[in-house]
Design a protein around this motif. Sequence first.
Motif, PDB file in Angstrom:
ATOM      1  N   ASP A   1      -1.776   6.921  -3.751  1.00  0.00           N
ATOM      2  CA  ASP A   1      -0.747   5.933  -3.429  1.00  0.00           C
ATOM      3  C   ASP A   1      -0.572   5.759  -1.921  1.00  0.00           C
ATOM      4  O   ASP A   1      -0.153   4.692  -1.459  1.00  0.00           O
TER       5      ASP A   1
ATOM      6  N   THR B   1      -5.975   6.079 -11.582  1.00  0.00           N
ATOM      7  CA  THR B   1      -5.109   5.787 -10.429  1.00  0.00           C
ATOM      8  C   THR B   1      -4.510   4.387 -10.447  1.00  0.00           C
ATOM      9  O   THR B   1      -3.627   4.087  -9.646  1.00  0.00           O
TER      10      THR B   1
ATOM     11  N   LEU C   1      -0.699   3.467 -10.156  1.00  0.00           N
ATOM     12  CA  LEU C   1       0.010   3.538  -8.882  1.00  0.00           C
ATOM     13  C   LEU C   1       0.282   2.154  -8.296  1.00  0.00           C
ATOM     14  O   LEU C   1       1.275   1.957  -7.599  1.00  0.00           O
TER      15      LEU C   1
ATOM     16  N   LYS D   1       4.087   1.321  -7.300  1.00  0.00           N
ATOM     17  CA  LYS D   1       4.486   1.041  -5.920  1.00  0.00           C
ATOM     18  C   LYS D   1       4.914  -0.409  -5.723  1.00  0.00           C
ATOM     19  O   LYS D   1       5.767  -0.699  -4.888  1.00  0.00           O
TER      20      LYS D   1
END
Length: 213
Positions: A91, A125, A128, A132
């Motif tokens: 991130d 991933t 993320l 975010k």
Amino acid sequence: MSDTNDDSPITDVIFDFCGVLLDWQCRACLEGHFPQKTVDAICADDDPHGFYRYEDRMDAGEDFDDIYPDVVREQGDQIAGIFRYYIDHYDDALPRMLPGMEQLLRDLKAAGYGVWGLTNWSHETFHLAFEKFPQIEELLGGTVVSGVEKMHKPNADIYELALERFGLNAGSCVFLDDTRRNVTGAEVAGIRAFLFTDAAQARRDLASLGVRI
């Protein structure tokens, strides 16, 4: 732009993520944590440590735990440890949305266009991005992720899957990506496409196809 002869009006715009919607910076994750000379080498286009190659394998659907022994064998424990840190702190490599892109998504939606995502990204991933930047998930009608599907741009199958899943006609879509080979892949699949540089150019490119926002 594609050489397609399809003059259908554009109804939907498909976006890549990293380098288009999001600012992806491997350096932002690593700097200050590891020797600068090592970070510079890893983040160089000709990275001798293969981070981009290993990440590309993750984007194509391989799991980190299956790739990691190869990193250790090929790069040694020190570099492998940095790669593990990078994935564990991914991130930090996503510092912001690229300027103007949230507004472009909002303007397209307000004008009645469909907006969608198509990204080469690891299934481990990708979450993320939405954690975010939840506004991206809220604005996009859906996203196809290479690591989930075990398909990979620029191969035709992932573009065809996206069209099928989103219920779209290739001739009515335009695709924006910051990598030339992925633009070419979209064109091969019959989708008009542009190489992305920034939001202002994207607006001009879309306007050239009759998109009014």
